[in-house]
Design an enzyme around this catalytic site. Structure first.
Site, PDB file in Angstrom:
ATOM      1  CG  HIS A   1     -12.651   9.423   3.195  1.00 38.20           C
ATOM      2  ND1 HIS A   1     -13.212   8.770   4.175  1.00 38.20           N
ATOM      3  CD2 HIS A   1     -11.496   8.382   2.573  1.00 38.20           C
ATOM      4  CE1 HIS A   1     -12.581   7.686   4.598  1.00 38.20           C
ATOM      5  NE2 HIS A   1     -11.628   7.474   3.624  1.00 38.20           N
TER       6      HIS A   1
ATOM      7  N   GLY B   1      -7.968   2.564   2.221  1.00 36.30           N
ATOM      8  CA  GLY B   1      -7.042   1.332   2.663  1.00 36.30           C
ATOM      9  C   GLY B   1      -5.611   1.503   2.339  1.00 36.30           C
TER      10      GLY B   1
ATOM     11  NE  ARG C   1      13.542  11.330  -9.081  1.00 36.85           N
ATOM     12  CZ  ARG C   1      14.282  10.258  -9.326  1.00 36.85           C
ATOM     13  NH1 ARG C   1      13.951   9.316 -10.022  1.00 36.85           N
ATOM     14  NH2 ARG C   1      15.222  10.420  -8.735  1.00 36.85           N
TER      15      ARG C   1
END
Length: 310
Positions: free
Chosen positions: A138, A156, A243
């Site tokens: 997917h 979503g 980060r």
């Protein structure tokens, strides 16, 4: 899986010497190509008739030294009923005995102008791709700056919307929602769309969008290698995200490892621009330019300088 001889003819150019409708529907089940050199000399102990039989200069030269009925009898053994197709490379002359053997076994007989080694490579590459086992995942598969990027994430979260924005920014859609993934070779993973979803994107609230109709042929691509995975996930301040970019993760599909970048999604972040930046950074690292290493080197130099100043 199998590939019909007709499929082969549709993708690779040949001169058809002999064929029938039933012969064109014969299935090719292996990407291994047989060059019947020893068989032409009469040694059939390890003969594999279910493979494509490819005649190059050496096989052809020996065949032409065999005369009369002996040539026909030999070719009948090489061109068995199980053989899907026989190909003669380099535009070499095809003797009448070979045509007769093809008719007797109902085998498609083809001629190619390509050099034998080149033709062997083209056939193997085509069959490896078509016969590879498919796995469905997917996500949205895009070609971004020439890099194959599989965008994944929770349902979503905005994968399709990100893909649409990337198309608007000049990149190409390969597949949306369902991506058929296959291993092209030992180190390369490729993806393509399901045929029913080709060139389509589903956007909640809008429906199905035909990307090719709206944005043109340059906005879509039939397939691409999967070079990296970008995983979109909801931002969580309690969760530690990378980060510096010095802790890459790896995901595995069909025994092939692919680098993954995880991008936190929250209101106000332009995800498509961040995806572009991640892809450009990936390309830069492949070319030997690593911003993280540059930063770490600068930090090390600064710490050393401060210590010397004390």
């Amino acid at each position: 899986m199998a590939v019909s001889v007709q499929d082969l003819l549709d993708k690779i150019h040949f001169h058809v010497i002999y064929s029938t409708e039933t012969a064109l529907q014969k299935e090719i089940t292996t990407s291994e190509i047989m060059r019947p050199g020893l068989e032409m000399a009469g040694y059939f102990d390890y003969f594999t008739p279910e493979r494509i039989q490819l005649f190059g200069m050496k096989e052809w030269s020996y065949m032409m030294t065999v005369v009369g009925d002996n040539r026909y009898d030999l070719l009948k053994k090489v061109m068995a009923k199980e053989t899907p197709v026989v190909i003669v490379a380099r535009n070499l002359e095809i003797p009448s005995e070979m045509v007769a053997a093809a008719k007797k076994a109902d085998i498609v007989l083809l001629q190619s102008r390509e050099a034998t080694s080149r033709l062997n490579s083209v056939l193997t590459s085509f069959l490896d791709e078509r016969l590879a086992e498919r796995t469905t995942v997917h996500g949205v598969l895009m070609d971004i700056f020439g890099v194959g990027v599989l965008i994944q994430g929770a349902s979503g979260i905005g994968k399709s919307e990100t893909g649409l924005e990337l198309v608007k920014r000049g990149h190409r859609l390969v597949a949306d929602d369902r991506v058929d993934v296959f291993q092209r070779d030992a180190f390369t993973l490729s993806g393509e769309p399901a045929e029913i979803l080709r060139n389509m994107i589903e956007i909640r609230g809008v429906g199905i969008i035909d990307v090719m109709s709206l944005f043109g042929a340059g906005a879509v691509k039939d397939s691409t290698d999967i070079d990296m995975v970008i995983y979109l996930e909801y931002y969580d301040k309690e969760k530690a995200f990378d980060r510096l970019g010095n802790a890459p993760t790896i995901v595995e599909f069909s025994d092939v490892e692919v680098p993954q970048t995880r991008i936190p999604v929250k209101t106000g972040r332009n995800v498509s621009v961040i995806v572009e930046a991640a892809v450009m950074n990936f390309r830069a690292k492949q070319m030997g330019f690593d911003a993280t290493k540059t930063f770490e080197d600068r930090l090390t130099d600064l710490i050393s300088h401060n210590k010397e100043s004390q």
